[in-house]
Write a protein that holds these residues in place. Structure first.
Motif, mmCIF file in Angstrom:
data_model
loop_
_atom_site.group_PDB
_atom_site.id
_atom_site.type_symbol
_atom_site.label_atom_id
_atom_site.label_comp_id
_atom_site.label_asym_id
_atom_site.label_seq_id
_atom_site.Cartn_x
_atom_site.Cartn_y
_atom_site.Cartn_z
ATOM 1 N N GLY A 14 23.458 -11.771 21.145
ATOM 2 C CA GLY A 14 24.579 -11.953 20.246
ATOM 3 C C GLY A 14 25.553 -13.001 20.743
ATOM 4 O O GLY A 14 25.387 -13.569 21.824
ATOM 5 N N PRO A 15 26.597 -13.291 19.971
ATOM 6 C CA PRO A 15 27.574 -14.311 20.356
ATOM 7 C C PRO A 15 28.504 -13.828 21.451
ATOM 8 O O PRO A 15 28.496 -12.657 21.832
ATOM 9 C CB PRO A 15 28.344 -14.552 19.051
ATOM 10 C CG PRO A 15 28.257 -13.241 18.333
ATOM 11 C CD PRO A 15 26.910 -12.681 18.667
ATOM 12 N N SER A 16 29.308 -14.739 21.984
ATOM 13 C CA SER A 16 30.315 -14.406 22.988
ATOM 14 C C SER A 16 31.672 -14.886 22.499
ATOM 15 O O SER A 16 31.767 -15.786 21.658
ATOM 16 C CB SER A 16 29.980 -15.045 24.348
ATOM 17 O OG SER A 16 29.976 -16.460 24.246
ATOM 18 N N VAL A 17 32.735 -14.277 23.040
ATOM 19 C CA VAL A 17 34.105 -14.628 22.660
ATOM 20 C C VAL A 17 34.888 -14.966 23.918
ATOM 21 O O VAL A 17 34.695 -14.362 24.972
ATOM 22 C CB VAL A 17 34.784 -13.487 21.878
ATOM 23 C CG1 VAL A 17 34.907 -12.222 22.730
ATOM 24 C CG2 VAL A 17 36.156 -13.915 21.371
ATOM 25 N N ASP A 18 35.759 -15.935 23.792
ATOM 26 C CA ASP A 18 36.567 -16.396 24.918
ATOM 27 C C ASP A 18 37.946 -16.763 24.374
ATOM 28 O O ASP A 18 38.094 -17.796 23.728
ATOM 29 C CB ASP A 18 35.884 -17.606 25.573
ATOM 30 C CG ASP A 18 36.678 -18.166 26.743
ATOM 31 O OD1 ASP A 18 37.640 -17.507 27.173
ATOM 32 O OD2 ASP A 18 36.317 -19.255 27.225
ATOM 33 N N THR A 19 38.934 -15.906 24.580
ATOM 34 C CA THR A 19 40.295 -16.172 24.111
ATOM 35 C C THR A 19 41.080 -16.863 25.217
ATOM 36 O O THR A 19 41.146 -16.371 26.343
ATOM 37 C CB THR A 19 40.999 -14.868 23.694
ATOM 38 O OG1 THR A 19 40.256 -14.274 22.627
ATOM 39 C CG2 THR A 19 42.417 -15.139 23.231
ATOM 40 N N VAL A 20 41.668 -18.008 24.898
ATOM 41 C CA VAL A 20 42.415 -18.800 25.865
ATOM 42 C C VAL A 20 43.851 -18.945 25.375
ATOM 43 O O VAL A 20 44.087 -19.450 24.264
ATOM 44 C CB VAL A 20 41.781 -20.195 26.060
ATOM 45 C CG1 VAL A 20 42.571 -20.999 27.090
ATOM 46 C CG2 VAL A 20 40.322 -20.062 26.486
ATOM 47 N N LEU A 21 44.811 -18.502 26.187
ATOM 48 C CA LEU A 21 46.219 -18.633 25.842
ATOM 49 C C LEU A 21 46.762 -19.947 26.391
ATOM 50 O O LEU A 21 46.476 -20.324 27.527
ATOM 51 C CB LEU A 21 47.021 -17.458 26.421
ATOM 52 C CG LEU A 21 46.646 -16.069 25.890
ATOM 53 C CD1 LEU A 21 47.465 -14.999 26.591
ATOM 54 C CD2 LEU A 21 46.839 -16.002 24.384
ATOM 55 N N SER A 22 47.549 -20.638 25.573
ATOM 56 C CA SER A 22 48.158 -21.890 26.026
ATOM 57 C C SER A 22 49.057 -21.639 27.230
ATOM 58 O O SER A 22 49.104 -22.443 28.166
ATOM 59 C CB SER A 22 48.959 -22.528 24.889
ATOM 60 O OG SER A 22 48.150 -22.756 23.760
ATOM 61 N N ASN A 23 49.786 -20.548 27.200
ATOM 62 C CA ASN A 23 50.631 -20.135 28.314
ATOM 63 C C ASN A 23 50.812 -18.625 28.206
ATOM 64 O O ASN A 23 51.397 -18.144 27.236
ATOM 65 C CB ASN A 23 51.987 -20.834 28.267
ATOM 66 C CG ASN A 23 52.853 -20.537 29.476
ATOM 67 O OD1 ASN A 23 52.533 -19.664 30.293
ATOM 68 N ND2 ASN A 23 53.960 -21.239 29.613
ATOM 69 N N PRO A 24 50.305 -17.846 29.171
ATOM 70 C CA PRO A 24 50.429 -16.389 29.087
ATOM 71 C C PRO A 24 51.836 -15.885 29.361
ATOM 72 O O PRO A 24 52.101 -14.694 29.190
ATOM 73 C CB PRO A 24 49.452 -15.887 30.159
ATOM 74 C CG PRO A 24 49.433 -16.988 31.170
ATOM 75 C CD PRO A 24 49.571 -18.270 30.371
ATOM 76 N N ASN A 25 52.754 -16.764 29.780
ATOM 77 C CA ASN A 25 54.143 -16.389 30.019
ATOM 78 C C ASN A 25 54.945 -16.559 28.736
ATOM 79 O O ASN A 25 54.878 -17.604 28.080
ATOM 80 C CB ASN A 25 54.749 -17.271 31.117
ATOM 81 C CG ASN A 25 54.076 -17.068 32.456
ATOM 82 O OD1 ASN A 25 54.319 -16.092 33.149
ATOM 83 N ND2 ASN A 25 53.206 -18.002 32.815
ATOM 84 N N THR A 26 55.707 -15.546 28.376
ATOM 85 C CA THR A 26 56.451 -15.599 27.126
ATOM 86 C C THR A 26 57.689 -14.728 27.237
ATOM 87 O O THR A 26 57.984 -14.165 28.295
ATOM 88 C CB THR A 26 55.559 -15.146 25.954
ATOM 89 O OG1 THR A 26 56.250 -15.342 24.729
ATOM 90 C CG2 THR A 26 55.155 -13.683 26.106
ATOM 91 N N ARG A 27 58.422 -14.635 26.134
ATOM 92 C CA ARG A 27 59.607 -13.783 26.036
ATOM 93 C C ARG A 27 59.606 -13.096 24.674
ATOM 94 O O ARG A 27 58.965 -13.589 23.730
ATOM 95 C CB ARG A 27 60.888 -14.608 26.163
ATOM 96 C CG ARG A 27 61.287 -14.965 27.591
ATOM 97 C CD ARG A 27 62.608 -15.716 27.594
ATOM 98 N NE ARG A 27 63.117 -15.912 28.943
ATOM 99 C CZ ARG A 27 63.701 -17.011 29.380
ATOM 100 N NH1 ARG A 27 63.832 -18.044 28.563
ATOM 101 N NH2 ARG A 27 64.146 -17.089 30.606
ATOM 102 N N PRO A 28 60.327 -11.993 24.535
ATOM 103 C CA PRO A 28 60.474 -11.399 23.208
ATOM 104 C C PRO A 28 61.033 -12.407 22.213
ATOM 105 O O PRO A 28 61.913 -13.200 22.539
ATOM 106 C CB PRO A 28 61.461 -10.250 23.453
ATOM 107 C CG PRO A 28 61.301 -9.901 24.899
ATOM 108 C CD PRO A 28 61.021 -11.200 25.586
ATOM 109 N N GLY A 29 60.499 -12.393 21.012
ATOM 110 C CA GLY A 29 60.971 -13.294 19.970
ATOM 111 C C GLY A 29 60.307 -14.653 19.954
ATOM 112 O O GLY A 29 60.496 -15.415 19.004
#
Length: 357
Positions: A14-29
């Motif tokens: 089957g297929p595979s998935v790979d989620t990449v965040l531009s920057n995992p650091n964030t703030r509320p809002g």
């Protein structure tokens, strides 16, 4: 951190998935951005939908005992139905608005001990659902939250830990099914009257509600008990207030109120203080509907303050790394490195009984 995982729900090949965040650091809002990368397997598949959800650990009550559960509290749709060919590479843009009440998980560039959070990718095909990817997310405090946390450290309070409690705070508008408690041991100058302080933020677009719970010291003939203070700060107040002086005022007012209740034998009777100050200077966040702080409420004892609550014992994003030494000096110390934070999710990402807020 990137996790590339074969989607077991599709079977071998089957297929595979790979989620990449531009920057995992964030703030509320803020907006959490990235992309979901799909790679086709040995045969074509029809995908019904792809979603991502923010998950975290919450302390629960049940059957007379406490336990931690992995809870999904915010879900975002990434894609509807699509046809993925064998061997095909497909990238889908990802935008996750962080709820204002999202709990803080990092401070001064270090994980906040006791807190974990991740973004989980879910891929569904013909009724089969695979939670195929889980990536860590690091939530830093809003400026006004950060200044208040700094103030506790400067006053000598020592960080004990943080957790999420299931339930709602009475009298506070709250949209998530849990709230965060940041626990401190009392600073020496207050230790004659209190053992510990628990700090809760409930943030919104126009400001932050601050709830303090004081665990009192009992006298020779009187047991200790909790009292509460509730305040409000506008986002614009972050850099216009002496927060160490303000927190000192809150704590001393609570101590004075408690002494007055003891003298009058008025335990359990609510008493109310006066507004703290009239702040509200313009800043980078939307101004509050009513600037300044709300009334400070003291002496609200017992379980009426927190609903569904169990019985308890008695600088900028670009400079996070530079704040590590300062954080330790202010009473904070990172309890886990990044990998350990994420490992604390264990195998729960494969469980199917999560709550959705």
């Amino acid at each position: 951190m990137v996790f590339k995982k074969m989607l077991g729900a599709f079977g071998v090949g089957g297929p595979s998935v790979d989620t990449v965040l531009s920057n995992p650091n964030t703030r509320p809002g803020l907006m959490l951005g990235g992309q979901v990368n799909l790679t086709g397997g040995s045969h074509d598949v029809e995908i019904d939908h792809i979603t991502v959800g923010l998950v975290t650990r919450v302390e629960m009550d049940g059957a007379g005992e406490e336990y931690d559960a992995l809870v999904e509290f915010h879900r975002v749709h990434v894609s509807g139905s699509l046809h993925l060919r064998a061997g095909q590479h497909l990238s889908l843009p990802l935008q996750v608005p962080m709820p204002w009440e999202t709990p803080v998980t990092s401070l001064y560039g270090q994980p906040l001990h006791g807190m974990t959070m991740g973004l989980r990718t879910e891929v569904a095909v013909r009724g089969a659902v695979d939670k195929g990817d889980l990536d860590p997310v690091y939530v830093h405090p809003l400026p006004v939250q950060e200044r208040i946390l700094e103030a506790f450290g400067r006053l000598g309070f020592q960080f004990k830990g943080a957790d999420l409690e299931r339930g709602h705070i009475s009298g506070v508008h709250q949209s998530l099914p849990f709230y965060q408690e940041v626990e401190y041991y009392a600073a020496p100058q207050y230790a004659h009257g209190i053992n510990e302080v628990e700090l809760t933020f409930v943030a919104a677009e126009r400001g932050v509600d601050i709830v303090l719970e004081f665990d009192k010291r009992g006298g020779l003939f009187t047991g200790g008990h909790d009292s509460y203070g509730r305040y409000h700060a506008a986002h614009a107040d972050a850099d216009s207030v002496d927060w160490a002086a303000q927190v000192d005022t809150w704590v001393r007012q609570a101590l004075d109120q408690y002494q007055g209740l003891r003298a009058n034998h008025g335990y359990g009777q609510p008493a109310y203080g006066q507004p703290a100050h009239g702040y509200g200077a313009p800043g980078g966040y939307p101004p509050p509907q009513q600037s300044g702080y709300g009334h400070a409420a003291y002496g609200q004892h017992g379980g009426g303050h927190y609903e569904d609550h169990h019985e308890r014992r008695g600088p900028g994003m670009g400079a996070m790394a530079a704040g590590v030494v300062g954080g330790a000096a202010l009473g904070f110390a990172g309890g886990m490195v990044a990998e350990e934070v994420f490992d604390s999710f264990g195998g729960d990402e494969d469980e199917g009984g999560d709550d959705e807020g």
